[in-house]
Design an enzyme around this catalytic site. Structure first.
Site, PDB file in Angstrom:
ATOM      1  N   LYS A   1      -6.900   6.904   2.438  1.00 46.24           N
ATOM      2  CA  LYS A   1      -6.890   6.001   3.606  1.00 46.24           C
ATOM      3  C   LYS A   1      -6.229   6.787   4.667  1.00 46.24           C
ATOM      4  CE  LYS A   1      -4.415   2.725   2.157  1.00 46.24           C
ATOM      5  NZ  LYS A   1      -3.942   3.084   0.811  1.00 46.24           N
TER       6      LYS A   1
ATOM      7  N   ARG B   1      -1.696  -5.526   3.246  1.00 48.27           N
ATOM      8  CA  ARG B   1      -1.620  -5.303   1.869  1.00 48.27           C
ATOM      9  C   ARG B   1      -1.326  -6.641   1.139  1.00 48.27           C
ATOM     10  NH1 ARG B   1      -0.122   0.249   2.541  1.00 48.27           N
ATOM     11  NH2 ARG B   1       0.661   1.176   0.833  1.00 48.27           N
TER      12      ARG B   1
ATOM     13  N   ARG C   1       0.319  15.785  -3.975  1.00 47.60           N
ATOM     14  CA  ARG C   1       0.139  15.522  -2.621  1.00 47.60           C
ATOM     15  C   ARG C   1       1.375  16.286  -1.711  1.00 47.60           C
ATOM     16  NH1 ARG C   1      -1.269   9.896   0.020  1.00 47.60           N
ATOM     17  NH2 ARG C   1       0.612   9.201  -1.003  1.00 47.60           N
TER      18      ARG C   1
ATOM     19  N   ARG D   1       6.446  13.393  -0.251  1.00 43.11           N
ATOM     20  CA  ARG D   1       7.047  12.118   0.203  1.00 43.11           C
ATOM     21  C   ARG D   1       8.166  11.547  -1.202  1.00 43.11           C
ATOM     22  NH1 ARG D   1       2.281   7.958   2.003  1.00 43.11           N
ATOM     23  NH2 ARG D   1       3.884   6.605   0.494  1.00 43.11           N
TER      24      ARG D   1
ATOM     25  N   ARG E   1       4.140   2.036  -7.904  1.00 43.89           N
ATOM     26  CA  ARG E   1       3.395   1.458  -6.835  1.00 43.89           C
ATOM     27  C   ARG E   1       1.897   1.196  -7.342  1.00 43.89           C
ATOM     28  NH1 ARG E   1       3.559   6.854  -3.556  1.00 43.89           N
ATOM     29  NH2 ARG E   1       2.089   5.952  -2.120  1.00 43.89           N
TER      30      ARG E   1
HETATM   31  P1  AMP Z   1       1.878   4.052   2.315  1.00 43.30           P
HETATM   32  O1  AMP Z   1       2.388   5.344   3.287  1.00 43.30           O
HETATM   33  O2  AMP Z   1       0.795   3.370   2.966  1.00 43.30           O
HETATM   34  O3  AMP Z   1       1.587   4.735   0.980  1.00 43.30           O
HETATM   35  O4  AMP Z   1       3.049   3.126   2.228  1.00 43.30           O
HETATM   36  C1  AMP Z   1       4.507   3.454   1.746  1.00 43.30           C
HETATM   37  C2  AMP Z   1       5.150   2.464   1.232  1.00 43.30           C
HETATM   38  O5  AMP Z   1       5.549   1.879   2.385  1.00 43.30           O
HETATM   39  C3  AMP Z   1       4.581   1.456   0.137  1.00 43.30           C
HETATM   40  O6  AMP Z   1       4.677   1.949  -1.131  1.00 43.30           O
HETATM   41  C4  AMP Z   1       5.394   0.122   0.358  1.00 43.30           C
HETATM   42  O7  AMP Z   1       6.718   0.268   0.066  1.00 43.30           O
HETATM   43  C5  AMP Z   1       5.720   0.184   1.932  1.00 43.30           C
HETATM   44  N1  AMP Z   1       4.324  -0.470   2.809  1.00 43.30           N
HETATM   45  C6  AMP Z   1       3.370   0.242   3.503  1.00 43.30           C
HETATM   46  N2  AMP Z   1       2.517  -0.773   4.146  1.00 43.30           N
HETATM   47  C7  AMP Z   1       3.032  -2.104   3.457  1.00 43.30           C
HETATM   48  C8  AMP Z   1       2.514  -3.494   3.854  1.00 43.30           C
HETATM   49  N3  AMP Z   1       1.272  -3.563   4.531  1.00 43.30           N
HETATM   50  N4  AMP Z   1       3.110  -4.449   3.222  1.00 43.30           N
HETATM   51  C9  AMP Z   1       4.301  -4.067   2.668  1.00 43.30           C
HETATM   52  N5  AMP Z   1       4.669  -2.783   2.112  1.00 43.30           N
HETATM   53  C10 AMP Z   1       4.055  -1.735   2.885  1.00 43.30           C
END
Ligand code: AMP
Length: 221
Positions: free
Chosen positions: A13, A89, A128, A161, A172
């Site tokens: 994404k 999400r 990554r 990260r 996750r």
């Molecule tokens: P991402 O960068 O999209 O992988 O998001 C990193 C982390 O942020 C995720 O593992 C969650 O802990 C949190 N996170 C991101 N988007 C959401 C969401 N829409 N709802 C809840 N937690 C989120």
């Protein structure tokens, strides 16, 4: 045009969003980036809470991310359209998004699900690296930078990260795949879901997404 990008962590994404944003001329709203900015402020109670949750691989509570995300969605630059990366999400977030968009006569026009088998996802995240300046994404096996540790595009330092460590990646997956299935069902029921095979190279996946967007995607600048 409001486009939601769906997929498991590591599906691509965050790689596809900037390419599609540039193609369509709309901003990218990435929930992970918004939350990382909040978590970077240890002087705020919300920042500390978000930081602690993200380190466990759990989802941040719906009310927290809905408030932060919808605030960003109502900014003027997102009025004519946006690509939503990482939000919604959960089914509750999807319902909150529908309600917020309906207030301005809008809706989610396309929900694009980038599908990658679970076995491939873990390696994608543990391999990554991201650049400090803009979050450009590299992979030590499939998409190496020309100079180790340096972004090809803007020359900034590459970093990992904290939540891409193997244990957190596994957490996750364990915690986020079931709610993702509910969000997919939500958009399937709304008739706006398009699934694309995310296993190929970046350009091929982009082409598939643009094809799924149909005439609107093809006509964009
Ligand atoms: P991402 O960068 O999209 O992988 O998001 C990193 C982390 O942020 C995720 O593992 C969650 O802990 C949190 N996170 C991101 N988007 C959401 C969401 N829409 N709802 C809840 N937690 C989120």
């Amino acid at each position: 045009m409001v486009i939601v990008l769906l997929g498991a962590p590591g599906a691509g994404k965050g790689t596809q969003a900037p390419i599609l944003g540039a193609h369509l001329g709309v901003p990218i709203l990435a929930s992970g980036d918004l939350l990382r900015a909040v978590a970077a402020d240890p002087s705020s109670a919300v920042g500390r809470e978000v930081d602690a949750i993200m380190k466990t691989g759990e989802l941040v509570p719906d009310e927290t991310i809905v408030r932060i995300f919808l605030d960003r969605l109502t900014a003027p630059d997102a009025r004519d359209g946006a690509i939503l990366d990482g939000f919604p999400r959960t089914a509750a977030q999807a319902a909150a998004l529908d309600a917020a968009l309906a207030q301005t006569g809008r809706r989610v026009d396309f929900a694009i699900l980038i599908e990658v088998p679970e076995a491939e996802l873990i390696g994608r995240m543990t391999d990554r690296w991201l650049c400090r300046a803009a979050g450009h994404i590299y992979n030590i096996r499939t998409h190496r930078p020309l100079v180790e540790g340096v972004c090809d595009i803007d020359g900034s330092e590459l970093y990992k990260r904290a939540d891409d460590a193997l244990d957190t990646v596994r957490a996750r997956m364990a915690k986020q795949l079931a709610p993702l299935a509910e969000v997919v069902a939500h958009y399937r029921a709304a008739g706006v879901l398009h699934a694309v095979d995310g296993r190929q190279g970046i350009d091929i996946v982009t082409g598939r997404v643009i094809a799924a967007l149909g005439a609107e995607g093809a006509a964009a600048r």
